[in-house]
Design a protein around this motif. Structure first.
Motif, PDB file in Angstrom:
ATOM      1  N   GLU A   1       0.827  -1.201   0.000  1.00  0.00           N
ATOM      2  CA  GLU A   1       0.000   0.000   0.000  1.00  0.00           C
ATOM      3  C   GLU A   1       0.866   1.258   0.000  1.00  0.00           C
ATOM      4  N   VAL A   2       2.003   1.189   0.687  1.00  0.00           N
ATOM      5  CA  VAL A   2       2.907   2.340   0.701  1.00  0.00           C
ATOM      6  C   VAL A   2       3.472   2.593  -0.692  1.00  0.00           C
ATOM      7  N   GLN A   3       3.793   1.538  -1.403  1.00  0.00           N
ATOM      8  CA  GLN A   3       4.305   1.710  -2.765  1.00  0.00           C
ATOM      9  C   GLN A   3       3.253   2.300  -3.691  1.00  0.00           C
ATOM     10  N   LYS A   4       1.976   1.909  -3.504  1.00  0.00           N
ATOM     11  CA  LYS A   4       0.911   2.508  -4.306  1.00  0.00           C
ATOM     12  C   LYS A   4       0.749   3.992  -3.994  1.00  0.00           C
ATOM     13  N   MET A   5       0.852   4.339  -2.721  1.00  0.00           N
ATOM     14  CA  MET A   5       0.719   5.747  -2.339  1.00  0.00           C
ATOM     15  C   MET A   5       1.884   6.581  -2.874  1.00  0.00           C
ATOM     16  N   ILE A   6       3.060   6.000  -2.905  1.00  0.00           N
ATOM     17  CA  ILE A   6       4.210   6.719  -3.466  1.00  0.00           C
ATOM     18  C   ILE A   6       4.027   6.944  -4.964  1.00  0.00           C
ATOM     19  N   ALA A   7       3.464   5.941  -5.653  1.00  0.00           N
ATOM     20  CA  ALA A   7       3.218   6.093  -7.092  1.00  0.00           C
ATOM     21  C   ALA A   7       2.174   7.171  -7.365  1.00  0.00           C
ATOM     22  N   ILE A   8       1.158   7.274  -6.505  1.00  0.00           N
ATOM     23  CA  ILE A   8       0.145   8.323  -6.671  1.00  0.00           C
ATOM     24  C   ILE A   8       0.754   9.701  -6.442  1.00  0.00           C
ATOM     25  N   ASN A   9       1.637   9.802  -5.449  1.00  0.00           N
ATOM     26  CA  ASN A   9       2.277  11.092  -5.172  1.00  0.00           C
ATOM     27  C   ASN A   9       3.201  11.518  -6.308  1.00  0.00           C
ATOM     28  N   LYS A  10       3.791  10.565  -6.989  1.00  0.00           N
ATOM     29  CA  LYS A  10       4.649  10.923  -8.119  1.00  0.00           C
ATOM     30  C   LYS A  10       3.851  11.530  -9.270  1.00  0.00           C
ATOM     31  N   LYS A  11       2.579  11.179  -9.387  1.00  0.00           N
ATOM     32  CA  LYS A  11       1.715  11.752 -10.412  1.00  0.00           C
ATOM     33  C   LYS A  11       1.223  13.147 -10.048  1.00  0.00           C
ATOM     34  N   GLY A  12       1.552  13.612  -8.874  1.00  0.00           N
ATOM     35  CA  GLY A  12       1.096  14.920  -8.420  1.00  0.00           C
ATOM     36  C   GLY A  12      -0.236  14.905  -7.716  1.00  0.00           C
ATOM     37  N   GLU A  13      -0.730  13.745  -7.371  1.00  0.00           N
ATOM     38  CA  GLU A  13      -2.005  13.628  -6.675  1.00  0.00           C
ATOM     39  C   GLU A  13      -1.762  13.242  -5.220  1.00  0.00           C
ATOM     40  N   LYS A  14      -2.787  13.500  -4.407  1.00  0.00           N
ATOM     41  CA  LYS A  14      -2.707  13.145  -3.002  1.00  0.00           C
ATOM     42  C   LYS A  14      -3.339  11.780  -2.795  1.00  0.00           C
ATOM     43  N   SER A  15      -2.718  11.018  -1.966  1.00  0.00           N
ATOM     44  CA  SER A  15      -3.218   9.672  -1.678  1.00  0.00           C
ATOM     45  C   SER A  15      -4.275   9.720  -0.579  1.00  0.00           C
ATOM     46  N   LYS A  16      -4.832   8.573  -0.293  1.00  0.00           N
ATOM     47  CA  LYS A  16      -5.859   8.488   0.744  1.00  0.00           C
ATOM     48  C   LYS A  16      -5.252   8.779   2.113  1.00  0.00           C
ATOM     49  N   ALA A  17      -6.146   9.031   3.058  1.00  0.00           N
ATOM     50  CA  ALA A  17      -5.693   9.266   4.428  1.00  0.00           C
ATOM     51  C   ALA A  17      -5.163   7.972   5.031  1.00  0.00           C
ATOM     52  N   LEU A  18      -4.344   8.128   6.041  1.00  0.00           N
ATOM     53  CA  LEU A  18      -3.749   6.950   6.667  1.00  0.00           C
ATOM     54  C   LEU A  18      -4.787   6.073   7.338  1.00  0.00           C
ATOM     55  N   GLU A  19      -5.880   6.691   7.809  1.00  0.00           N
ATOM     56  CA  GLU A  19      -6.918   5.896   8.469  1.00  0.00           C
ATOM     57  C   GLU A  19      -7.607   4.948   7.502  1.00  0.00           C
TER      58      GLU A  19
END
Length: 488
Positions: free
Chosen positions: A318-336
């Protein structure tokens, strides 16, 4: 010859070390030694001869050397032999023989041309001299330390080893800096009257010679099986997520523990799948940074910059998916939203291991109240003779005396009917009732006691009952004297 354990020459047996519960004469035993090697080629003999060309000989502690069997002596593991030395000869124990010696020599880069010779098997006189010199080494070490301390030398005499014939003494010492021990050697030579040899060793070699028990509860690796000492740094502890605490990470030698390198390669292989510990995530609720990682569960703990006290464990995928989303310039889901929800397994403690009161006796029977339950044993009741019916008032009187403060309704006082069979019988019943009323002037009787238990007396033979009832009516006066007369 050996220490008397009757196992000399048996490669499958070892008497242990000094710290083990084994042979007490470990230094001079023919079959007990440190850094033992299992001879898995003991049954292989390609040449067909009983003698081995090369043997491995162990001396005091962990010192081992290889020798050539020029006389083709029948040597086996545990044999005590006399070998070539300079000067004189030395006494040692064969720790390995056969084809495995050549493999060990190749592993340690020992050339066959530089090997010394084996003289003979040690006789009884050689063994006795060898054991006497071993017994002197401890006192010799104490004297050597006193002399070094008197010369103000910053060194520590770790161990002392006599040569088998007593012609030379080797002093092993540790020091942080270079030591000028020319005056020290003169003092030693004049006192001990023998040739002096000084050898400097490291702190890890010192622990290997002295031995001991590690924090794991087992003998030190350096004194039992470890021969090569690799460098250990604090990065090995960081990769394994250990706290950098020198007191816990250091061994008896004062250096970092050698066991930190044992599992380092496994941790490095697993950490390849983990993102960097300096990863920062841009979520809908703000920026989050990594707190710690768990190699075994493959999780990473993150916390918000604004609220660093709340930690959220997230799977590395899940962390790798969130990093990939951040590289696109988008914000990932909340940690909760991506937090790992663990389904706890409900287990039953069959043996009550976690129960605090498991040793307490449960289902105890309550103790009988002596005030309310004054019944006798059933055996006594069976043997007890039958009494007339009017004597049943006594236990009721005793019960009512024990409860003087209870309020009882008065309105149903006359509700219990009493059937009297004869006039004489009614006159006989007046005496106990008068004493009962005096003792219970302040008490009120419940309705149910009289209403539910009517007293019916038969009228068949009144004369016979009067004779039997007159005697027990006098007993309540003696057994229950009136106590409340003064209050009346």
């Amino acid at each position: 010859m050996s220490c008397g354990c009757k196992t000399s020459g048996d490669s499958s047996h070892s008497c242990g070390t000094k710290s083990a519960s084994g042979c007490s004469s470990v230094d001079t035993c023919g079959n007990s030694y440190k850094l033992s090697v299992f001879d898995w080629l003991s049954d292989v003999n390609p040449s067909g001869s009983k003698s081995s060309e090369y043997v491995e000989v162990r001396f005091k502690n962990e010192r081992k050397l290889y020798y050539r069997n020029v006389n083709n002596l029948p040597l086996h593991i545990g044999s005590i032999i006399a070998v070539e030395s300079s000067p004189g000869h030395d006494i040692g124990v064969v720790s390995l023989s056969g084809e495995l010696v050549k493999i060990q020599m190749k592993k340690k880069n020992v050339h066959q041309d530089s090997l010394l010779k084996v003289y003979r098997l040690a006789n009884q006189k050689d063994v006795e001299t060898w054991q006497e010199l071993r017994n002197k080494e401890n006192a010799l070490k104490v004297e050597a330390r006193k002399i070094a301390y008197g010369l103000n030398l910053e060194m520590k005499i770790t161990d002392v080893e006599y040569q088998g014939d007593g012609s030379k003494v080797t002093f092993y010492y540790t020091a942080d800096n270079r030591i000028d021990f020319r005056q020290l050697i003169k003092e030693y030579a004049s006192l001990f009257r023998t040739k002096i040899d000084m050898k400097q060793i490291g702190f890890r070699q010192e622990s290997a010679k002295v031995g001991g028990i590690g924090s794991c509860g087992r003998e030190l690796c350096c004194s039992t099986w470890l021969t090569d000492f690799r460098s250990v740094n604090t990065n090995a502890a960081r990769y394994q997520q250990l706290s950098i605490n020198p007191q816990k990470l250091a061994g008896q030698c004062g250096k970092l523990k050698c066991c930190l390198n044992y599992e380092l390669d496994t941790y490095l292989d697993v950490l390849r799948d983990f993102p960097s510990s300096s990863t920062v995530l841009n979520t809908e609720k703000g920026r989050a940074f990594c707190i710690k990682i768990d190699v075994f569960k493959k999780k990473m703990w993150f916390a918000y910059v604004e609220n660093s006290m709340a930690w959220y464990d997230i799977d590395i995928f899940e962390v790798q998916k969130m990093i990939a989303i951040n590289k696109k310039g988008e914000k990932s889901k909340a940690l909760e939203d991506v937090k790992v929800i663990e389904n706890r397994m409900v287990t039953s403690d069959l043996i009550q291991e976690n129960s605090v009161d498991r040793f307490e006796k449960k289902n105890r029977k309550p103790r009988p109240n002596n005030n309310n339950n004054r019944d006798r044993n059933p055996k006594q009741q069976e043997n007890r003779p039958a009494r007339p019916q009017s004597d049943n008032k006594n236990p009721r009187q005793a019960d009512n005396r024990n409860r003087p403060n209870e309020q009882k309704p008065v309105e149903n006082k006359g509700g219990a009917p009493k059937v009297q069979a004869n006039g004489n019988q009614s006159g006989a019943n007046k005496k106990p009732r008068q004493s009962d009323n005096r003792n219970r002037q302040n008490e009120q009787k419940p309705v149910e006691n009289k209403a539910t238990v009517p007293i019916v007396q038969p009228a068949d033979n009144p004369s016979a009952e009067n004779k039997t009832q007159k005697k027990p009516f006098k007993k309540p006066k003696k057994k229950f004297p009136p106590k409340n007369e003064g209050n009346a």
